[in-house]
Structure formats: C-alpha cells, structure tokens
Scaffold this active site. Structure first.
Site, mmCIF file in Angstrom:
data_model
loop_
_atom_site.group_PDB
_atom_site.id
_atom_site.type_symbol
_atom_site.label_atom_id
_atom_site.label_comp_id
_atom_site.label_asym_id
_atom_site.label_seq_id
_atom_site.Cartn_x
_atom_site.Cartn_y
_atom_site.Cartn_z
ATOM 1 N N GLN A 108 26.947 11.460 18.684
ATOM 2 C CA GLN A 108 26.837 10.039 18.979
ATOM 3 C C GLN A 108 28.109 9.540 19.656
ATOM 4 O O GLN A 108 29.219 9.915 19.295
ATOM 5 C CB GLN A 108 26.588 9.252 17.687
ATOM 6 C CG GLN A 108 26.288 7.778 17.908
ATOM 7 C CD GLN A 108 25.736 7.117 16.660
ATOM 8 O OE1 GLN A 108 25.268 7.785 15.742
ATOM 9 N NE2 GLN A 108 25.774 5.800 16.612
ATOM 10 N N SER A 154 28.675 16.494 14.769
ATOM 11 C CA SER A 154 27.891 15.565 13.951
ATOM 12 C C SER A 154 26.409 15.675 14.329
ATOM 13 O O SER A 154 25.765 16.668 14.042
ATOM 14 C CB SER A 154 28.429 14.144 14.100
ATOM 15 O OG SER A 154 27.823 13.267 13.187
ATOM 16 N N GLN A 202 27.069 16.333 5.394
ATOM 17 C CA GLN A 202 27.721 15.893 6.628
ATOM 18 C C GLN A 202 27.810 14.369 6.728
ATOM 19 O O GLN A 202 28.759 13.823 7.290
ATOM 20 C CB GLN A 202 26.961 16.459 7.832
ATOM 21 C CG GLN A 202 27.653 16.267 9.164
ATOM 22 C CD GLN A 202 26.653 16.174 10.287
ATOM 23 O OE1 GLN A 202 25.986 15.166 10.443
ATOM 24 N NE2 GLN A 202 26.559 17.230 11.073
#
Length: 316
Positions: free
Chosen positions: A15, A97, A255
């Site tokens: 992101q 991520s 995570q």
C-alpha cells in the site's frame, strides 16, 4: 538453506504504491494484463480497471480499494512479463505488507481470485479498526535502529506508539494514536532523525490498534484455501521463509499487528546468495529501498510495456 546464486528474487509492492493511471498502458498493450483486470472486476463486483486507470484518487486511495487494486496491477504486470518478456521462475518471492499476498499468489499458495477478494476484506477490516482505534503512521528518516526503543519510551508517555516498518537503514516507520504521533513529529530530531514524514494512511497499521482487524482476518483466512508454496516466500513478520499453510495463515494475521521486517528480509536473501531482484507492480519503492540496503545488488522493475523486453546478459 541453499539458494541458487544464479537466481533472482521477485518483489511485490504494498500500500502506498498506488497512483491513478497504474496498469493502463500494460492493459492496452497486453491482452494478458487486461484479462487480469477483468477477472478482478468479476470477483469484486466493481470496475477495478476504471479505478486504477482513471481514479478518482480519493477512491483509489481508500485502503479497501487500493489493496486489491495494487495486487491486481502487480499480477497483471507479471502475466504481461510472462507472455512478452523473459520471465523465468524466481528463486524466492517477497512482498511489502500487502505485497506478501501477491508473493503468495506468485508461489501458487493461493489463487489470484481468492487473494483479490481476501485483500479487499483485509482493507475493509483495517478501515473499520482505524475507526474504532484512531491513529496514524510516521516515518523517521536518518534514525538509527538502536534508537527505536528510545523513541518508543518517550512517545508512550503521550499515547501509544509501536515500530511498524523497518524498511531500510535510516528509514523506520512508527504507528500509534494521534497524541503519540504528534509527539514524535515534534521530537524526531532529539533522537538523531533528520526528518519526520506523516504518512497519508487511515490508521495505525502494523500495531496493536489493528487487533480488531486481525481477529476478523483470522476468521476469514480459515475459509480461504491455501496451499504449500512453490519455492521460497519470505514472511514480513519473521524475515524468513514460510513453511506451510498453517504458518502462512498465522503470519498473515500477525502481520497486521507486528512490524514489517523488510530490511531484514532483503538481508536474509542477500546472505543466501541472491544478488538480483526484480520488482513487479506499480512504482519503484522497493527498488529504492534495495539501493539503500545494498547498492551493489542488481535491480529491475516491471511496471510498463517498455519494461517487458528481454534484457541482455549482464544488464542491471
């Protein structure tokens, strides 16, 4: 653990890599890329191609939209490279991520269709957690890793703060509630940082403020088919390869509330002989981070039609 020194690692962005127009030229030039956009739109029930190609930016930047959008653009670039370039199987895969989900698709641990629906839900869960536990993120440039606990000790007198991303030497991201973030912004130089940059995100990602999202994601993952990955996939939470489907589910949940060990992940691969890295997807953030981790590493990015052509032996 032996890794082929002649191989390469494939990397997928997370992101923040989104921008209006991403993937548009690839889709126009490559039917294989357009087909990925069509498959994503069918699964999501929305025109993800239009959002990627034309925006508006306010909609594309929403966590629940940009996550499936970035995954879609990354897989579209991958399919275009496979069809028109010199793509070969990577020695290892990793993603920052959100990008870890793309790496798992690449390695065959989950289907693209399952993954794009899953990250849409992940984004929705993160948005809801951010409304429940408001917060933000801030990057400190020039901060030594040894000073992280000093920053946390100071900020936690003014709210909650956690380390969120260890991106590269001198670039560490923190997450927390607004009081702690404000304190860090004002006192960054006291800890040797050269600059503090507030991130344009909706919540305190990779911190305990995402626990409501982690709980919902854990439940969703129990219904998501996951297979043993083909080849190595490096997990953000451990900076080491995942072992099996059970561990994949566990680490994807962790995570959300634990720091992303990106620098450690790249150093793990380097220590095992990897010297070439290919970033596939929008932007060149990961290529830039690699340059700060070790400028001797070979890098390449695949994001536009011009990137697809086979390269001569020895090209960097």
């Amino acid at each position: 653990m032996h890794i082929d020194p002649d191989g390469f690692a494939i990397l997928f962005p997370g992101q923040g890599a989104q921008r209006v127009g991403m993937g548009r030229e690839l889709a126009a030039a490559c039917p294989e890329a357009q087909a990925i956009f069509d498959r994503a739109s069918d699964m999501l029930g929305l025109d993800i191609a239009s959002l990627c190609f034309h925006g508006p930016a306010e909609e594309l930047n929403r966590t629940s939209i940009c996550q499936p959008a970035i995954l879609t653009v990354s897989i579209a670039a991958l399919e275009a490279w496979r069809a028109h370039g010199d793509e070969e199987p990577a020695t290892a895969a990793a993603g920052l991520s959100l990008g870890e989900y793309t790496a798992l698709v690449y390695a065959g641990a989950m289907t693209f269709e399952d993954a794009v629906v899953l990250v849409r839900k992940r984004g929705e869960y993160m948005e809801a957690a951010a409304r429940e536990n408001p917060g933000g993120m801030i990057t400190l440039l020039g901060l030594d890793r040894e000073r992280v606990n000093d920053v946390l000790d100071g900020a936690n007198h003014h709210g909650y703060l956690a380390s969120a991303n260890y991106n590269c030497p001198g670039q560490i991201v923190f997450s927390g509630n607004h009081g702690a973030i404000e304190w860090v912004a004002q006192h960054a130089r006291d800890f040797g940082a050269s600059r503090a940059i507030r991130l344009k995100v909706t919540g305190a990602f990779h911190s305990r403020l995402m626990e409501p999202a982690a709980e919902r994601l854990a439940e969703t993952l129990t219904r998501t088919p996951i297979s043993q990955p083909r080849g190595l996939v490096i997990a953000n939470v451990t900076a080491k390869p995942v072992i099996d489907a059970t561990q994949i589910r566990q680490l994807l949940v962790e995570q959300l509330t634990n720091p992303v060990l990106w620098e450690d992940s790249m150093l793990f691969l380097k220590a095992r002989g990897v010297r070439r890295f290919v970033e596939v997807g929008p932007g060149r953030v990961l290529t830039g981070l690699l340059g700060r981790i070790d400028s001797s590493l070979g890098t390449r990015s695949i994001r536009e039609p011009g990137d697809l052509a086979p390269r001569d032996e020895g090209d960097e």
